[in-house]
Design a protein around this motif. Structure first.
Motif, PDB file in Angstrom:
ATOM      1  N   TRP A  47       0.838  -1.204   0.000  1.00  0.00           N
ATOM      2  CA  TRP A  47       0.000   0.000   0.000  1.00  0.00           C
ATOM      3  C   TRP A  47       0.878   1.260   0.000  1.00  0.00           C
ATOM      4  O   TRP A  47       0.635   2.200  -0.750  1.00  0.00           O
ATOM      5  N   GLN A  48       1.932   1.218   0.841  1.00  0.00           N
ATOM      6  CA  GLN A  48       2.848   2.358   0.909  1.00  0.00           C
ATOM      7  C   GLN A  48       3.550   2.573  -0.438  1.00  0.00           C
ATOM      8  O   GLN A  48       3.681   3.703  -0.913  1.00  0.00           O
ATOM      9  N   GLN A  49       3.980   1.466  -1.039  1.00  0.00           N
ATOM     10  CA  GLN A  49       4.645   1.560  -2.357  1.00  0.00           C
ATOM     11  C   GLN A  49       3.678   2.113  -3.399  1.00  0.00           C
ATOM     12  O   GLN A  49       4.063   2.889  -4.264  1.00  0.00           O
ATOM     13  N   PHE A  50       2.425   1.694  -3.307  1.00  0.00           N
ATOM     14  CA  PHE A  50       1.420   2.174  -4.254  1.00  0.00           C
ATOM     15  C   PHE A  50       1.242   3.689  -4.116  1.00  0.00           C
ATOM     16  O   PHE A  50       1.247   4.412  -5.116  1.00  0.00           O
ATOM     17  N   CYS A  51       1.100   4.162  -2.889  1.00  0.00           N
ATOM     18  CA  CYS A  51       0.911   5.609  -2.666  1.00  0.00           C
ATOM     19  C   CYS A  51       2.118   6.397  -3.175  1.00  0.00           C
ATOM     20  O   CYS A  51       1.964   7.454  -3.797  1.00  0.00           O
ATOM     21  N   HIS A  52       3.302   5.866  -2.936  1.00  0.00           N
ATOM     22  CA  HIS A  52       4.535   6.535  -3.382  1.00  0.00           C
ATOM     23  C   HIS A  52       4.593   6.582  -4.909  1.00  0.00           C
ATOM     24  O   HIS A  52       4.863   7.627  -5.506  1.00  0.00           O
ATOM     25  N   ILE A  83      -6.996  12.413  -4.951  1.00  0.00           N
ATOM     26  CA  ILE A  83      -6.869  10.949  -5.055  1.00  0.00           C
ATOM     27  C   ILE A  83      -5.743  10.441  -4.139  1.00  0.00           C
ATOM     28  O   ILE A  83      -5.882   9.414  -3.467  1.00  0.00           O
ATOM     29  N   ILE A  84      -4.634  11.182  -4.107  1.00  0.00           N
ATOM     30  CA  ILE A  84      -3.521  10.786  -3.226  1.00  0.00           C
ATOM     31  C   ILE A  84      -3.991  10.789  -1.764  1.00  0.00           C
ATOM     32  O   ILE A  84      -3.708   9.861  -1.005  1.00  0.00           O
ATOM     33  N   LYS A  85      -4.743  11.821  -1.421  1.00  0.00           N
ATOM     34  CA  LYS A  85      -5.263  11.930  -0.043  1.00  0.00           C
ATOM     35  C   LYS A  85      -6.143  10.714   0.284  1.00  0.00           C
ATOM     36  O   LYS A  85      -6.024  10.109   1.346  1.00  0.00           O
ATOM     37  N   ILE A  86      -7.015  10.356  -0.656  1.00  0.00           N
ATOM     38  CA  ILE A  86      -7.911   9.214  -0.435  1.00  0.00           C
ATOM     39  C   ILE A  86      -7.106   7.922  -0.297  1.00  0.00           C
ATOM     40  O   ILE A  86      -7.311   7.135   0.625  1.00  0.00           O
ATOM     41  N   LEU A  90      -7.052   5.558   3.009  1.00  0.00           N
ATOM     42  CA  LEU A  90      -7.629   4.206   2.966  1.00  0.00           C
ATOM     43  C   LEU A  90      -6.793   3.189   3.744  1.00  0.00           C
ATOM     44  O   LEU A  90      -7.335   2.282   4.371  1.00  0.00           O
ATOM     45  N   GLY A  91      -5.474   3.331   3.681  1.00  0.00           N
ATOM     46  CA  GLY A  91      -4.618   2.338   4.329  1.00  0.00           C
ATOM     47  C   GLY A  91      -4.156   2.754   5.717  1.00  0.00           C
ATOM     48  O   GLY A  91      -3.733   1.918   6.514  1.00  0.00           O
ATOM     49  N   GLU A  92      -4.258   4.053   5.985  1.00  0.00           N
ATOM     50  CA  GLU A  92      -3.785   4.554   7.270  1.00  0.00           C
ATOM     51  C   GLU A  92      -4.572   3.915   8.406  1.00  0.00           C
ATOM     52  O   GLU A  92      -5.806   3.901   8.385  1.00  0.00           O
ATOM     53  N   GLY A  93      -3.871   3.386   9.358  1.00  0.00           N
ATOM     54  CA  GLY A  93      -4.545   2.807  10.515  1.00  0.00           C
ATOM     55  C   GLY A  93      -5.079   1.409  10.287  1.00  0.00           C
ATOM     56  O   GLY A  93      -5.732   0.848  11.161  1.00  0.00           O
ATOM     57  N   CYS A  94      -4.848   0.838   9.095  1.00  0.00           N
ATOM     58  CA  CYS A  94      -5.284  -0.546   8.852  1.00  0.00           C
ATOM     59  C   CYS A  94      -4.405  -1.500   9.646  1.00  0.00           C
ATOM     60  O   CYS A  94      -3.190  -1.537   9.438  1.00  0.00           O
ATOM     61  N   CYS A 103      -9.934  -1.686   2.302  1.00  0.00           N
ATOM     62  CA  CYS A 103      -9.024  -0.801   1.566  1.00  0.00           C
ATOM     63  C   CYS A 103      -8.895  -1.274   0.115  1.00  0.00           C
ATOM     64  O   CYS A 103      -9.038  -0.488  -0.828  1.00  0.00           O
ATOM     65  N   LEU A 104      -8.660  -2.564  -0.065  1.00  0.00           N
ATOM     66  CA  LEU A 104      -8.488  -3.115  -1.422  1.00  0.00           C
ATOM     67  C   LEU A 104      -9.762  -3.013  -2.247  1.00  0.00           C
ATOM     68  O   LEU A 104      -9.721  -2.646  -3.429  1.00  0.00           O
ATOM     69  N   PHE A 105     -10.881  -3.310  -1.625  1.00  0.00           N
ATOM     70  CA  PHE A 105     -12.151  -3.225  -2.371  1.00  0.00           C
ATOM     71  C   PHE A 105     -12.404  -1.790  -2.830  1.00  0.00           C
ATOM     72  O   PHE A 105     -12.838  -1.553  -3.958  1.00  0.00           O
TER      73      PHE A 105
END
Ligand SMILES: [Fe+2]
Length: 134
Positions: A47-52, A83-86, A90-94, A103-105
Motif C-alpha cells: 500500500w505504501q509503495q502504491f501511494c509513493h 486521489i492521493i489523499k484518499i 484508505l490504508g492509514e490505521g489498517c 481498503c483493497l475493495f
C-alpha cells in the motif's frame, strides 16, 4: 479476491503513462497476494509503495500533459491531490485483514477507475494532435 486488470479500454497511447498505470495495477495485485497470504506487513508495504508510486506518476503525468499542451488538464492536478489523499487515508490505521480487505475493495471499485478515467481525455487529445492514430 479478484486481481485488478488494466484493460485496453484504458490505454492512453503514451508509453510512459501506460507503463506507470500498469505498474500501479501490478502493485495493487501484489497487495491482493499479500492479503490472500494474510500477511499484514506485506499489505502495508505494498500500500505504501502504491501511494509513493502514485505521487510520482501524477507528477510525471502532469509534466507530460503540459508538454503536450493539454488545456483540459484544468482541475486535473487538484483531482490528483485529492486521489492521493484518499489512497493514503484508505490504508492509514489498517491493522487487521478486514481493514485491508475494505481498503483493497475501495481501491478496486472506485479509486482505480478515478485514476484511469480522467486520463482518457488526454488519450483523445493525443489523437486530435496527430500524436496517435485512433
Ligand atoms: Fe494517470
Amino acid at each position: 479476491m479478484n486481481k485488478f486488470e488494466l484493460t485496453p479500454a484504458f490505454f492512453i497511447g503514451h508509453k510512459e503513462i501506460d507503463a506507470d498505470h500498469a505498474a500501479l495495477v501490478s502493485l495493487l495485485n501484489k497487495m491482493v497476494d499479500a492479503y490472500m497470504a494474510e500477511d499484514l506487513t506485506a499489505c502495508h508495504d505494498k500500500w505504501q509503495q502504491f501511494c509513493h508510486k502514485l505521487e510520482i506518476h501524477f507528477a510525471t503525468e502532469e509534466a507530460i500533459m503540459r508538454q503536450f499542451e493539454f488545456r483540459e488538464s484544468a482541475g486535473h492536478e487538484e483531482e490528483h491531490q485529492e486521489i492521493i489523499k484518499i489512497a493514503k487515508s484508505l490504508g492509514e490505521g489498517c491493522t487487521t485483514l478486514g481493514g485491508w480487505e475494505t481498503c483493497l475493495f475501495t481501491m478496486r471499485d472506485s479509486l482505480l477507475s478515478l485514476i484511469l478515467k480522467r486520463d482518457l481525455k488526454f488519450a483523445e487529445h493525443l489523437v486530435t494532435i496527430g500524436y496517435n492514430r485512433v
